[in-house]
Design a protein around this motif. Structure first.
Motif, PDB file in Angstrom:
ATOM      1  N   LEU A   1      -9.192   4.610  -4.730  1.00  9.72           N
ATOM      2  CA  LEU A   1      -9.587   3.311  -4.182  1.00  9.72           C
ATOM      3  C   LEU A   1     -11.007   3.369  -3.626  1.00  9.72           C
ATOM      4  O   LEU A   1     -11.801   2.446  -3.836  1.00  9.72           O
ATOM      5  N   ARG A   2     -11.333   4.449  -2.917  1.00  9.83           N
ATOM      6  CA  ARG A   2     -12.698   4.577  -2.393  1.00  9.83           C
ATOM      7  C   ARG A   2     -13.713   4.582  -3.532  1.00  9.83           C
ATOM      8  O   ARG A   2     -14.779   3.972  -3.447  1.00  9.83           O
TER       9      ARG A   2
ATOM     10  N   TYR B   1      -1.666  -1.839  -5.373  1.00  7.78           N
ATOM     11  CA  TYR B   1      -2.621  -2.061  -4.278  1.00  7.78           C
ATOM     12  C   TYR B   1      -4.056  -1.765  -4.737  1.00  7.78           C
ATOM     13  O   TYR B   1      -4.981  -2.554  -4.505  1.00  7.78           O
ATOM     14  N   ILE B   2      -4.238  -0.646  -5.412  1.00  9.23           N
ATOM     15  CA  ILE B   2      -5.578  -0.276  -5.911  1.00  9.23           C
ATOM     16  C   ILE B   2      -6.066  -1.280  -6.947  1.00  9.23           C
ATOM     17  O   ILE B   2      -7.215  -1.729  -6.911  1.00  9.23           O
TER      18      ILE B   2
ATOM     19  N   TRP C   1      -7.338  -4.605  -5.404  1.00 11.13           N
ATOM     20  CA  TRP C   1      -8.703  -4.526  -4.871  1.00 11.13           C
ATOM     21  C   TRP C   1      -9.725  -4.621  -6.012  1.00 11.13           C
ATOM     22  O   TRP C   1     -10.760  -5.285  -5.882  1.00 11.13           O
TER      23      TRP C   1
ATOM     24  N   LYS D   1       0.826  -1.207   0.000  1.00 13.61           N
ATOM     25  CA  LYS D   1       0.000   0.000   0.000  1.00 13.61           C
ATOM     26  C   LYS D   1       0.857   1.252   0.000  1.00 13.61           C
ATOM     27  O   LYS D   1       0.466   2.286  -0.568  1.00 13.61           O
TER      28      LYS D   1
ATOM     29  N   GLU E   1     -12.158  -1.299   4.202  1.00  9.72           N
ATOM     30  CA  GLU E   1     -11.225  -0.471   3.423  1.00  9.72           C
ATOM     31  C   GLU E   1     -11.888   0.821   2.949  1.00  9.72           C
ATOM     32  O   GLU E   1     -11.246   1.875   2.876  1.00  9.72           O
TER      33      GLU E   1
ATOM     34  N   GLU F   1     -11.672   3.223   5.879  1.00 10.76           N
ATOM     35  CA  GLU F   1     -10.353   3.591   6.398  1.00 10.76           C
ATOM     36  C   GLU F   1      -9.423   4.162   5.345  1.00 10.76           C
ATOM     37  O   GLU F   1      -8.445   4.837   5.696  1.00 10.76           O
ATOM     38  N   SER F   2      -9.663   3.907   4.067  1.00 11.96           N
ATOM     39  CA  SER F   2      -8.705   4.301   3.033  1.00 11.96           C
ATOM     40  C   SER F   2      -8.655   5.818   2.885  1.00 11.96           C
ATOM     41  O   SER F   2      -9.670   6.505   2.964  1.00 11.96           O
ATOM     42  N   ASP F   3      -7.423   6.307   2.674  1.00 10.30           N
ATOM     43  CA  ASP F   3      -7.237   7.737   2.422  1.00 10.30           C
ATOM     44  C   ASP F   3      -6.989   8.022   0.944  1.00 10.30           C
ATOM     45  O   ASP F   3      -6.632   9.133   0.572  1.00 10.30           O
ATOM     46  N   CYS F   4      -7.182   7.013   0.099  1.00  9.61           N
ATOM     47  CA  CYS F   4      -6.978   7.165  -1.339  1.00  9.61           C
ATOM     48  C   CYS F   4      -8.339   7.308  -2.019  1.00  9.61           C
ATOM     49  O   CYS F   4      -9.178   6.395  -1.952  1.00  9.61           O
TER      50      CYS F   4
END
Length: 1354
Positions: free
Chosen positions: A926-927, A889-890, A893, A882, A917, A920-923
């Motif tokens: 990805l969200r 990583y993205i 998923w 990550k 995820e 919690e994710s800061d990307c």
């Protein structure tokens, strides 16, 4: 005959013997028959012998001829219809007989009785049922009666009186209307012998009766020939009374036209035709020789306008009748009527509406509306005056008039645009010309921009129609703001408005092909393929076929046919940079626009729909191939390298979509040649990044700009090859499949190319296999081969990453080694990303593939660096992918989500990890990807995802706009398809999107709440309205609205708490949006709920007013109750306000008005019984706490009660002090409003005057008309001309005071009193008071006058 004369004289002697002048005993029916036979023989044979015998017999018995009048008059006034008409016929026969003492027999009373008998016969005919058979009214029809009555004359007459009531009922069934013919014909003859100038009442009654006969006889005459004969007789009678012998011809003609007016204003009927024919033929012919009649005819159309009905259909018939009369008039008289109609546009509402319709008919019917063929200037023409008046009504205060004026103006523009010379003048008149001053401030563009955004649907629709009709006048370009306005109208909630907007925008597109028009059309029309209305979808497909596909086909076919000589011309154009001229009509811009990210999905749906309906023509595929080949040949003709050539943007995309349905129209040689060109772009063997990676922008920047276009073209080319794979030869197909597999195994393509290569390879294998089993086996074989290689790449990368991490922990490499290792790792990461993406693509094309080795390593990547224990079979790694490789990583998923869609067991295990995820994710990338995957999971595994919907809705408040927008769109689709239900807090969390900082999200939210939810869940806004107030304010100070602590924490991010202006306006916008979705009964119920659950709760102590959020809730409630959206429409306006319903075809305006009265009464009752007591109690509570909300409460009450000013004393009977305060506040508010409105109007006029040329001699007529129009509009807006005068006086006085104060502050001296203009005061004696002798009482009264309000008070 002597016996008949004897019977006649005997009965007359009997009547005279009664010696009672007021006797109501009529003459007997047998005597009437004798008289009829006697006079008929005389009139037919012109033999006066019998008549002379009758007069001699009367004289021998001392009976005057006048003795016949009274009993016949009584007979005409009483008895059954056949009896009264028989008496009437006898009376007229007597008047027409030779040597008849006309002046003795004719009396006004008898004449009026005659007319009454005619009217009564037709009225009874209307009341009774239609006769089964008509009886003859001749002598033979009464033989039975005559035989029964024999010589018993006295008893016979009494029996006649006794049996009149019984005979009247039978008479309705045996009355034959043709009996009126001889009566009316004899009446016409009588008018030649008797002049009615001495009997004005009789003349008036005659005119009214004859004018009403054709109307009353409409149902009586089943034969049109009989009715025509009747109307012709009436026409001759009316023409006869127009002679000068019967009195003043002007008065007579006016009375005739007044009596004919009801028939003229009828809907289409024979009576209307009779009245119009008489006026336009007989009276117009008489008017040419008689000025008196002409004077009356000139005013007939004006009189009809005052009597015209207000309903839509009768009004249209009235306009048609008026215009038929006007067309028959002289031209000068027509112009006079035009000027009258122009003045009508400034009158009352119903007159303005009628004038708007009349102007349309006048401009389209009369000659020379714009005299282009004469020496007369257009500025002096009647057509220009009419057009200006019509344009002014386009901004009328009444919505119905605005709509009608716009639609009529559209028809006028369409009519006048047919002539080229008229089009030039029309362009200048309407503000499009360059040579003249527009008659409308800002021109037609400004008017259309305002009206397209009007609050009334009918106005918006009419404005769009005007745009459609006026495209020929727009000149070289169209206004950009107007273009945007039409695009917005394509998303209007009403279907009719969307259709009108599509038509208008498409008409502009047909006229103009510039980039702005093409872009707006592509972003507005194609997306309506997803509209809920099937007719709009169909129209969208038709327009796309016409304006896009057919245009491309036409231009593409022309571009391919060029010889050697034309090639040199094309090369010259290339050298000049004029490549667009090779493909005219904006085709290149059109093709470039359809591949836009927002347009492309809609184009795909349209092409798929047209293809399924078999409406795609082979010419479109051929044209696209020609465009590509022409572009290539033009590039090579300029000696440019083919490696840098790309096809025109959009051509490959469109070809890939249409080729699915036109496989035989795409040649393999063409595809093979293009594949060879596009496959040469290798970029030195480097690994290319994926557009879906987090660091995509950084990677793409290092690639040449045309590389992305090449990659996209390869994707569309592969899709085209897949579509036409059935038609490919076997050997080239095998070579292509081998080439595709080889390219995939290198794992160095863009991710967008991977899917295209995999799908094309699968299609080729399945199409060229001998049977489906062989095709599946081939696909499974190369899928396993690719998965094995991808697994090796991932394992290699993880081991290298672990070793690198260990080495970096203990060693410090030199700079050269560090850079080399970093470069190697960068290439490994890119290759690993492509390998992971390829795994996801392989799973989508082959869901049943075995993934035993793939799942563990993907799990390792998504859990790397976490505290979860490592599995024994996994390579040991302590590095966090990550952190070191976020793109991998993205992508992992995303691939894991594709695998879960194909495997339910894995989905049950990994969906909680996706949700974790997501939180919690800061990307942001990805969200966003996880939101998309969760939406897919919801469709595939609804029960598994349902419990996580509240977690997903948190993304509606995500910091990233893209995440918020995609979350809103995806959840909206799930809600529409019922995968997710509107329950719990879901609806309330969607409300924040209405005031999102992103304009696009706000538009999506408006469409969802205004269109979809209003139809799908109409009660949702009503049921959740009060709760929304508490949630948006984050209020927990209400005893009945308590929530759990966790739910309070989750909802806090969706609240708009705060008492600042911005927060209040945002909350109010949400409330208004919800109120607009409610039906009138729900508005009334919402009003009651607000009073019961918030206001009453505050007064009872359930709502804590010490809490800041509680105060915000109460303040919001006051603002909602005072807003106009919660008020019930009461239909108190003029008839023009209901015209919109009439124009849309709704015939229930009367029922709507009655329903409005019922709602008004219910609202008033609710105010008195429920609301006012709560307000009174709450006011006392707020005053005891010295709360600042007291002002909000008073303002709310003022707004609620302003429609019930006359009933305030009854409503507020419980609190006299509150009653006085409210009345004072209302008066203060109205005065301030009037003052501000007048001040704004004066300032506007002053600004417009500053741009005018200085007048030479006197104010222009247009300026005076403008000032008058402003004054009229202010009077209409404020409701009273007196208010306007008072407010204007206040404004003028305030301006004078400010001017004086300004001069004082500048140090200027005060001018002497004699130089100041002051009003002259009159004394009580009526004379003027000079300056030297003003009485003290007058000066004292002026001193005591109320001072002007200061600026601080306002």
């Amino acid at each position: 005959m002597e016996e008949a004369i004897f019977r006649i004289t005997s009965e007359l002697q009997t009547h005279q013997s009664l010696n009672d002048p007021s006797s109501q005993t009529p003459i007997s029916e047998s005597t009437l028959l004798d008289l009829q036979t006697l006079f008929d023989n005389t009139l037919d044979d012109e033999d006066t012998e019998d008549i002379n015998l009758l007069w001699e017999a009367l004289a021998s018995k001392n009976l005057s001829p006048a003795s016949l009048v009274h009993p016949i008059t009584v007979a005409m006034d009483s008895g059954p219809t056949h009896f009264t008409l028989l008496a009437s016929k006898v009376y007229l026969s007597i008047l027409l007989s030779p040597k008849s003492p006309v002046f003795t027999i004719f009396t006004p009373i008898s004449f009026l009785s005659l007319l009454r008998s005619i009217r009564r016969s037709l009225k009874q005919r209307q009341l009774g049922p239609p006769p089964p058979a008509a009886d003859d009214i001749g002598a033979g029809a009464y033989k039975g009666n005559r035989k029964r009555n024999g010589g018993r004359r006295g008893r016979g007459s009494r029996n006649t009186v006794r049996n009149f009531d019984e005979d009247d009922e039978r008479d309705r069934h045996r009355f034959d209307v043709t009996v009126l013919f001889p009566i009316l014909e004899r009446l016409e003859s009588v008018l030649g012998r008797i002049h009615l100038n001495r009997f004005p009442d009789g003349l008036k009654s005659l005119i009214q009766t004859v004018a009403e006969i054709p109307v009353m006889a409409l149902e009586a005459y089943e034969s049109s020939a009989s009715y025509h004969r009747l109307s012709d007789i009436c026409s001759r009678i009316l023409n006869e009374v127009l002679r000068s012998e019967h009195g003043d011809q002007t008065i007579t003609a006016a009375e005739v036209m007044k009596s004919l007016s009801p028939a003229i204003l009828l809907l289409r009927s024979q009576a209307r035709t009779f009245a119009l024919r008489f006026v336009t033929h007989r009276m117009m012919a008489a008017a040419k020789d008689c000025d008196a009649i002409r004077k009356a005819i000139v005013y007939l159309p004006r009189y009809l306008t005052s009597k015209a009905p207000e309903k839509s259909e009768p009004r249209a018939a009235a306009v048609e009748s008026i215009m038929e009369i006007v067309r028959a008039m002289e031209f000068d008289d027509q112009i006079g009527f035009v000027d009258y109609v122009v003045k009508m546009t400034q009158g009352k509402a119903h007159l303005r509406l009628l004038a708007v319709d009349l102007i349309l008919s006048l401009l389209m019917s009369l000659r020379d509306p714009l005299p282009v063929n004469s020496e007369k200037k257009v500025k002096d023409s009647w057509g220009l005056r009419s057009l200006e008046a019509l344009i002014r009504r386009c901004s009328d205060a009444a919505a119905g008039i605005r709509a009608r004026a716009l639609s009529n103006l559209a028809q006028v523009v369409g009519f006048l645009s047919g002539d080229a010379r008229s089009r030039v003048w029309l362009k200048e008149v309407m503000g499009f010309g360059n040579g003249g001053v527009p008659s409308l401030e800002g021109g037609l563009n400004e008017l259309l921009r305002k009206r397209c955004m009007d609050e009334k649907a009918a106005v918006r629709k009419a404005a769009l129609l005007l745009i459609t009709k006026s495209t020929a006048l727009l000149g070289g370009a169209i206004d950009g703001i107007l273009l945007k306005t039409m695009g917005i109208a394509c998303s209007d909630p009403l279907v009719s408005i969307r259709k009108a907007a599509i038509s208008a925008l498409s008409e502009v597109f047909r006229k103009f092909s510039d980039e702005g028009v093409i872009t707006e059309w592509l972003h507005s029309v194609p997306r309506l393929i997803t509209d809920n209305e099937s007719s709009i979808q169909e129209e969208c497909e038709i327009l796309f076929l016409e304006l896009v596909l057919d245009r491309v086909s036409r231009v593409g076919s022309l571009g391919s046919h060029h010889d050697t000589s034309s090639c040199s011309n094309l090369k010259a154009k290339i050298l000049e940079g004029d490549i667009e001229s090779v493909f005219p009509e904006g085709v290149l811009l059109l093709l470039k626009g359809i591949c836009d990210g927002e347009v492309a999905p809609c184009v795909k749906k349209i092409c798929a729909s047209l293809g399924k309906k078999k409406r795609l023509k082979p010419t479109i595929a051929i044209a696209l191939q020609n465009i590509i080949m022409t572009s290539e040949s033009l590039w090579l003709s300029n000696s440019l390298p083919i490696e840098k050539w790309t096809a025109p943007p959009g051509t490959w995309f469109l070809l890939s979509e249409v080729s699915l349905f036109l496989p035989k129209s795409v040649g393999w040689e063409f595809l093979h040649h293009q594949w060879q060109i596009l496959d040469k772009n290798e970029l030195g063997g480097e690994v290319r990044s994926s557009p879906v990676q987090g660091d995509v922008d950084e990677k793409v920047e290092g690639i040449e700009p045309n590389s992305v276009a090449w990659a996209g073209n390869r994707v569309f080319l592969l899709q085209t090859i897949s579509n036409v794979s059935v038609e490919l030869p076997p050997e080239p197909a095998a070579d292509l499949a081998h080439n595709l597999l080889k390219r995939i195994e290198e794992f160095n393509m863009h991710s967008t190319e991977v899917n295209a290569h995999v799908r094309a390879l699968r299609t080729l294998c399945k199409q060229k296999a001998l049977n489906p089993e062989e095709g599946d086996t081939l696909v499974m074989k190369w899928v396993h081969q690719l998965l094995y290689k991808a697994l090796g790449i991932l394992e290699t990368y993880i081991s290298e990453a672990s070793e690198t991490s260990k080495d970096s922990s203990f060693l410090t490499p030199s700079g050269g080694q560090k850079g080399k290792r970093a470069s190697t790792m960068s290439r490994s990461i890119l290759q690993a990303v492509i390998a992971v993406y390829t795994i996801g693509s392989l799973v989508m094309v082959c869901p049943s593939v075995d993934l035993k080795g793939i799942i563990p390593i993907l799990h390792t990547i998504i859990t790397s660096g976490s505290s979860e224990s490592k599995r024994k079979k996994l390579p040991c790694t302590t590095v966090s992918i990550k952190q070191t490789a976020p793109s991998l990583y993205i992508q992992t998923w995303l691939t894991m989500g594709k695998i879960c869609l194909a495997n339910e067991k894995l989905a049950k295990r990994y969906i909680p990890l996706f949700v974790q995820e997501l939180e919690e994710s800061d990307c942001a990338a990805l969200r966003n990807n996880i939101v998309v995957m969760m939406a897919d999971f919801c469709v595939r595994y609804t029960a598994l995802v349902d419990c996580y919907i509240s977690k997903i809705t948190k993304c509606l408040c995500d910091p990233c706009e893209v995440v918020r927008r995609h979350t809103f769109i995806l959840l909206s689709r799930l809600l529409q398809r019922d995968y997710v239900k509107w329950r719990g807090m879901l609806f309330l969390r969607f409300l924040s999107s209405l005031v999102d900082e992103s304009k696009m999200i706000r538009q999506l939210a408006d469409f969802l709440f205004g269109n979809i939810l209003k139809a799908k869940a109409p009660l949702l806004a009503y049921n959740s309205f009060v709760e929304a107030i508490f949630v948006l304010n984050d209020c927990h100070a209400h005893a009945g609205h308590s929530e759990s602590q966790s739910l309070q924490t989750e909802n806090r991010c969706f609240s708009i708490r705060g008492n600042d202006e911005e927060s209040r306006s945002q909350r109010m916008h949400i409330y208004v949006s919800l109120l607009k979705q409610m039906a009138p009964e729900h508005l009334l119920a919402t009003f009651a709920k607000l009073c019961a659950e918030i206001l009453a709760a505050a007064s009872d102590g359930l709502l804590n007013l010490e809490d800041v959020t509680g105060q915000s809730v109460l303040q919001d409630a006051f603002q909602i109750l005072a807003c106009k959206e919660i008020r019930i429409p009461t239909n108190r306006g003029a008839a023009a306000d209901t015209t919109e319903m009439d124009e849309e075809g709704g015939g229930g305006s009367a029922s709507a008005a009655s329903r409005g009265r019922v709602v008004t009464q219910a609202l008033k009752k609710s105010l008195i019984q429920n609301t006012i007591p709560i307000f009174i109690e709450l006011k006392r509570l707020l005053e005891s706490k010295n709360s600042p909300l007291t002002g909000c409460l008073m303002e709310c009450l003022r707004v609620l009660l302003k429609d019930h000013k006359n009933e305030i004393e009854d409503i507020l009977v419980a609190d006299k002090q509150l009653q006085k305060e409210l009345i004072y506040d209302m008066q203060k508010y109205e005065a301030a409003k009037a003052k501000s409105t007048v001040a704004e109007a004066v300032a506007t006029m002053q600004r417009s005057d500053n741009f005018r040329s200085p007048p030479c001699h006197r104010p222009s007529a247009s300026k005076l008309a403008s000032e008058t129009d402003v004054h009229d509009r202010l009077a209409e807006k404020l409701g009273s001309a007196l208010k306007v005068a008072s407010a204007m006086a206040d404004v003028a006085a305030a301006a004078t005071v400010k001017s004086v104060l300004r001069e004082v502050n500048r140090g200027a001296s005060t001018p002497p009193l004699h130089s100041i203009s002051m009003p002259k005061l009159k004394s009580s004696m009526g004379g003027s008071i000079s300056q030297g002798n003003r009485p003290l009482d007058v000066l004292e009264s002026l001193r005591r006058r109320q001072s002007f309000d200061s600026d601080e008070e306002n």
